[in-house]
Design an enzyme around this catalytic site. Structure first.
Site, PDB file in Angstrom:
ATOM      1  N   HIS A   1     -17.697  23.857 -24.790  1.00 21.95           N
ATOM      2  CA  HIS A   1     -16.615  23.556 -23.851  1.00 21.95           C
ATOM      3  C   HIS A   1     -16.243  22.086 -23.910  1.00 21.95           C
ATOM      4  CE1 HIS A   1     -17.166  27.507 -22.126  1.00 21.95           C
ATOM      5  NE2 HIS A   1     -18.436  27.235 -21.837  1.00 21.95           N
ATOM      6  N   CYS A  10     -10.120  23.930 -20.976  1.00 21.05           N
ATOM      7  CA  CYS A  10     -11.081  23.896 -22.081  1.00 21.05           C
ATOM      8  C   CYS A  10     -10.311  24.355 -23.315  1.00 21.05           C
ATOM      9  CB  CYS A  10     -12.259  24.825 -21.786  1.00 21.05           C
ATOM     10  SG  CYS A  10     -13.372  25.046 -23.199  1.00 21.05           S
ATOM     11  N   HIS A  17     -11.141  27.690 -25.028  1.00 19.92           N
ATOM     12  CA  HIS A  17     -11.058  28.877 -24.177  1.00 19.92           C
ATOM     13  C   HIS A  17      -9.834  28.878 -23.267  1.00 19.92           C
ATOM     14  CE1 HIS A  17     -15.467  28.217 -25.009  1.00 19.92           C
ATOM     15  NE2 HIS A  17     -15.216  29.392 -25.580  1.00 19.92           N
ATOM     16  N   MET A  71      -9.511  29.554 -19.125  1.00 18.44           N
ATOM     17  CA  MET A  71     -10.407  28.495 -18.660  1.00 18.44           C
ATOM     18  C   MET A  71      -9.599  27.231 -18.406  1.00 18.44           C
ATOM     19  SD  MET A  71     -14.082  27.407 -20.199  1.00 18.44           S
ATOM     20  CE  MET A  71     -15.168  26.334 -19.284  1.00 18.44           C
TER      21      MET A  71
END
Length: 181
Positions: free
Chosen positions: A75, A115, A118, A123
């Site tokens: 991440h 992120c 993602h 995210m």
């Protein structure tokens, strides 16, 4: 007091203690109002979210330090938008579990981030820096009936009266001697 062996009066001690407690309370309140710290979990339990931040914006006041703590792997934090005069750069390097990054937010406004690996999975996160945080009063507070209030007042009066009589008898009475003439 002129020497180190002088006795401290009870009144002076209590005044000093009360003043110290009041000053400590005021300092603690001022520190809490200037900003504190908050934590955002990055990928809690392996989920592709920021917690808080994904489902609901994290609200903080100016001067609050937000610590981002990675709880899963792969991440980063990429800044999507922020107020014009803010200088948050995020943290674009991919990191893994156990890593932490912190930033102190000073400028009022909304900060949106995501992120990068993602983002398409949702995210994303939001931090709102606001002047003050208002909390809503709970709607389900119980109401105290008048009979309970009356009972409370009567109980308080009875306790004060009992303590007053106990003080009076302990100080002035209790040992009666009668002369047998």
């Amino acid at each position: 007091m002129t020497n180190g062996n002088a006795k401290l009066s009870r009144r002076a001690f209590l005044t000093t203690a009360a003043g110290t407690a009041a000053a400590a309370g005021a300092a603690g309140t001022a520190a809490a109002q200037e900003g504190g710290s908050e934590e955002v979990i990055v990928g809690p339990g392996g989920d592709l979210v920021f917690s808080p931040g994904t489902d609901e914006a994290l609200q903080v006041t100016p001067g609050t330090t937000v610590t981002f703590t990675w709880e899963s792997d792969n991440h980063n934090i990429v800044v999507d938008s922020q107020p014009d005069d803010a200088g948050w750069e995020g943290y674009e390097t991919i990191e893994n579990t156990g890593f932490t990054y912190e930033h102190t937010f000073e400028t009022l406004g909304t900060y949106e981030y995501y992120c990068d690996p993602h983002r398409t999975a949702g995210m994303v996160g939001t931090i709102e820096v606001v002047e003050s945080i208002e909390t809503e009063a709970p709607a389900n507070l119980p109401e105290v009936p008048d009979t309970a209030k009356t009972l409370g007042v009567a109980t308080t009066f009875a306790m004060v009266a009992t303590l007053g009589l106990a003080f009076f008898f302990m100080k002035y009475g209790g040992d009666y001697e009668f002369d047998d003439e």
